[in-house]
Design an enzyme around this catalytic site. Structure first.
Site, PDB file in Angstrom:
ATOM      1  N   SER A   8       0.858  -1.187   0.000  1.00 51.07           N
ATOM      2  CA  SER A   8       0.000   0.000   0.000  1.00 51.07           C
ATOM      3  C   SER A   8       0.891   1.233   0.000  1.00 51.07           C
ATOM      4  CB  SER A   8      -0.873   0.015   1.254  1.00 51.07           C
ATOM      5  OG  SER A   8      -1.348   1.331   1.481  1.00 51.07           O
ATOM      6  N   HIS A  31      -1.107  -1.367  -4.233  1.00 48.59           N
ATOM      7  CA  HIS A  31      -2.423  -1.162  -3.612  1.00 48.59           C
ATOM      8  C   HIS A  31      -2.606   0.336  -3.364  1.00 48.59           C
ATOM      9  CE1 HIS A  31      -5.741  -2.512  -0.894  1.00 48.59           C
ATOM     10  NE2 HIS A  31      -5.379  -1.489  -0.149  1.00 48.59           N
ATOM     11  N   ASP A  33      -5.001   3.229  -1.902  1.00 51.18           N
ATOM     12  CA  ASP A  33      -6.124   3.437  -0.979  1.00 51.18           C
ATOM     13  C   ASP A  33      -6.825   4.758  -1.275  1.00 51.18           C
ATOM     14  OD1 ASP A  33      -6.048   1.161   0.883  1.00 51.18           O
ATOM     15  OD2 ASP A  33      -4.027   1.887   1.328  1.00 51.18           O
ATOM     16  N   MET A  35      -9.742   7.235  -0.125  1.00 50.06           N
ATOM     17  CA  MET A  35     -10.572   7.530   1.061  1.00 50.06           C
ATOM     18  C   MET A  35     -11.258   8.866   0.880  1.00 50.06           C
ATOM     19  SD  MET A  35      -7.893   6.588   4.048  1.00 50.06           S
ATOM     20  CE  MET A  35      -7.072   5.000   4.146  1.00 50.06           C
ATOM     21  N   HIS A  64      -8.333   0.322  -3.856  1.00 46.51           N
ATOM     22  CA  HIS A  64      -9.205  -0.042  -2.723  1.00 46.51           C
ATOM     23  C   HIS A  64     -10.046   1.184  -2.400  1.00 46.51           C
ATOM     24  CE1 HIS A  64      -9.329  -1.077   1.879  1.00 46.51           C
ATOM     25  NE2 HIS A  64     -10.509  -1.196   1.306  1.00 46.51           N
ATOM     26  N   MET A  66     -12.388   3.167  -0.402  1.00 41.44           N
ATOM     27  CA  MET A  66     -13.050   3.364   0.899  1.00 41.44           C
ATOM     28  C   MET A  66     -13.870   4.640   0.782  1.00 41.44           C
ATOM     29  SD  MET A  66      -9.836   2.231   3.241  1.00 41.44           S
ATOM     30  CE  MET A  66      -8.699   2.474   1.899  1.00 41.44           C
ATOM     31  N   MET A 135     -10.805  -7.063   5.564  1.00 36.73           N
ATOM     32  CA  MET A 135     -10.012  -6.065   6.288  1.00 36.73           C
ATOM     33  C   MET A 135      -9.550  -6.645   7.624  1.00 36.73           C
ATOM     34  SD  MET A 135      -9.709  -3.455   4.362  1.00 36.73           S
ATOM     35  CE  MET A 135      -8.781  -2.482   5.564  1.00 36.73           C
ATOM     36  N   ASP A 173      -5.841  -6.959   4.343  1.00 39.13           N
ATOM     37  CA  ASP A 173      -5.294  -5.603   4.334  1.00 39.13           C
ATOM     38  C   ASP A 173      -5.339  -5.024   5.741  1.00 39.13           C
ATOM     39  OD1 ASP A 173      -4.600  -2.989   3.757  1.00 39.13           O
ATOM     40  OD2 ASP A 173      -6.424  -2.533   2.623  1.00 39.13           O
TER      41      ASP A 173
HETATM   42  C1  DX5 Z   1      -6.225   0.970   5.735  1.00 40.71           C
HETATM   43  C2  DX5 Z   1      -5.740   0.746   4.320  1.00 40.71           C
HETATM   44  C3  DX5 Z   1      -4.525  -0.114   4.243  1.00 40.71           C
HETATM   45  C4  DX5 Z   1      -3.348   0.402   4.994  1.00 40.71           C
HETATM   46  C5  DX5 Z   1      -2.304  -0.654   5.135  1.00 40.71           C
HETATM   47  O1  DX5 Z   1      -7.448   1.571   5.711  1.00 40.71           O
HETATM   48  O2  DX5 Z   1      -6.755   0.140   3.552  1.00 40.71           O
HETATM   49  O3  DX5 Z   1      -4.214  -0.422   2.890  1.00 40.71           O
HETATM   50  O4  DX5 Z   1      -2.805   1.544   4.434  1.00 40.71           O
HETATM   51  O5  DX5 Z   1      -1.278  -0.151   5.920  1.00 40.71           O
HETATM   52  P1  DX5 Z   1      -0.540  -1.029   7.040  1.00 40.71           P
HETATM   53  O6  DX5 Z   1       0.087  -2.185   6.332  1.00 40.71           O
HETATM   54  O7  DX5 Z   1       0.407  -0.084   7.622  1.00 40.71           O
HETATM   55  O8  DX5 Z   1      -1.604  -1.497   8.011  1.00 40.71           O
HETATM   56 ZN    ZN Z   2      -6.270  -0.736   1.615  1.00 38.81          ZN
END
Ligand code: DX5
Ligand code: ZN
Length: 221
Positions: A8, A31, A33, A35, A64, A66, A135, A173
């Site tokens: 990520s 990956h 993220d 948000m 991903h 969110m 998750m 994840d």
């Molecule tokens: C959390 C994200 C993850 C996160 C993973 O909401 O979806 O992808 O960034 O980071 P680590 O490996 O540090 O938990």
């Molecule tokens: Zn993620």
């Protein structure tokens, strides 16, 4: 089969995106993220940054999402060239329509579950998808601790996929590290997102290889 490691980039140095992507170019995917500060209490980035990632790596991107309105936004991530687009089950009103739309656009479709969402939420539609994401932290932030209480759910997910002979990747994840990856692999995961474990290490290439090796020797599905 070999376990897949998908770092990520949430906590990478975004001002140096191109070189941060080079640090992980032995990984199996990237990956990204997304948000929106509604679905999760944090804001990251959207299409333009995802596009910059697509343009700066040869690795397949998994986005991903969110975000609350996944049905509205997910197709755009397929259109810019993301290999897999993952929506949360809690945020899509029409998962089957969404999966088919992503396929029509040439992408693979993923469906994600927050820790409190049971597998039953997706059991009837999972055959439409290419990847299931369980998750292992509450989504929203990198650097949290792996939730061991999710291990039974990973095992149940593996059983669900095996029962119907479904060739669907099982991704986890959150909190993935050398300390946690083996038990997650034993439970049945085969695709591992790792953010801080990879980006905080001195040698990201080595960390990816180590994580992959540890997971591969413990794969069960
Ligand atoms: C959390 C994200 C993850 C996160 C993973 O909401 O979806 O992808 O960034 O980071 P680590 O490996 O540090 O938990
Ligand atoms: Zn993620």
């Amino acid at each position: 089969m070999r376990a897949q490691i998908s770092p990520s980039i949430l906590n990478c140095d975004i001002a140096n995106l191109a070189s941060e992507l080079q640090r992980i170019d032995n990984a199996d995917g990237v990956h990204v993220d997304i948000m929106d500060n509604h679905f999760v209490p944090n804001l990251s980035w959207g299409l333009p940054v995802a596009q910059a990632v697509v343009e700066n790596t040869k690795l397949p991107i998994d986005a991903h999402l969110m975000i609350t309105d996944a049905d509205r936004w997910a197709p755009a991530y397929a259109e810019i060239g993301c290999h897999t687009v993952t929506a949360h089950a809690e945020a899509t009103a029409a998962p089957v329509r969404l999966a088919r739309e992503l396929h029509r656009l040439g992408a693979q479709a993923g469906i994600a579950l927050r820790p409190a969402t049971p597998l039953a939420a997706i059991a009837d539609v999972i055959s439409e998808f290419d990847m299931l994401l369980i998750m292992t932290v509450e989504p929203g932030f990198g650097g949290q601790s792996f939730l061991d209480i999710m291990l039974p759910k990973i095992a149940q997910a593996r059983a669900l996929l095996s029962k119907d002979n479904l060739d669907i990747r099982l991704q986890i994840d959150g909190g993935v590290s050398r300390k946690t990856i083996e038990r997650a692999a034993e439970a049945g995961a085969n695709v591992f997102v790792a953010g801080s474990a990879v980006y905080k290490s001195e040698d990201a290439h080595r960390e990816i290889d180590t994580l992959r090796e540890l997971a591969t020797t413990h794969l069960c599905g």
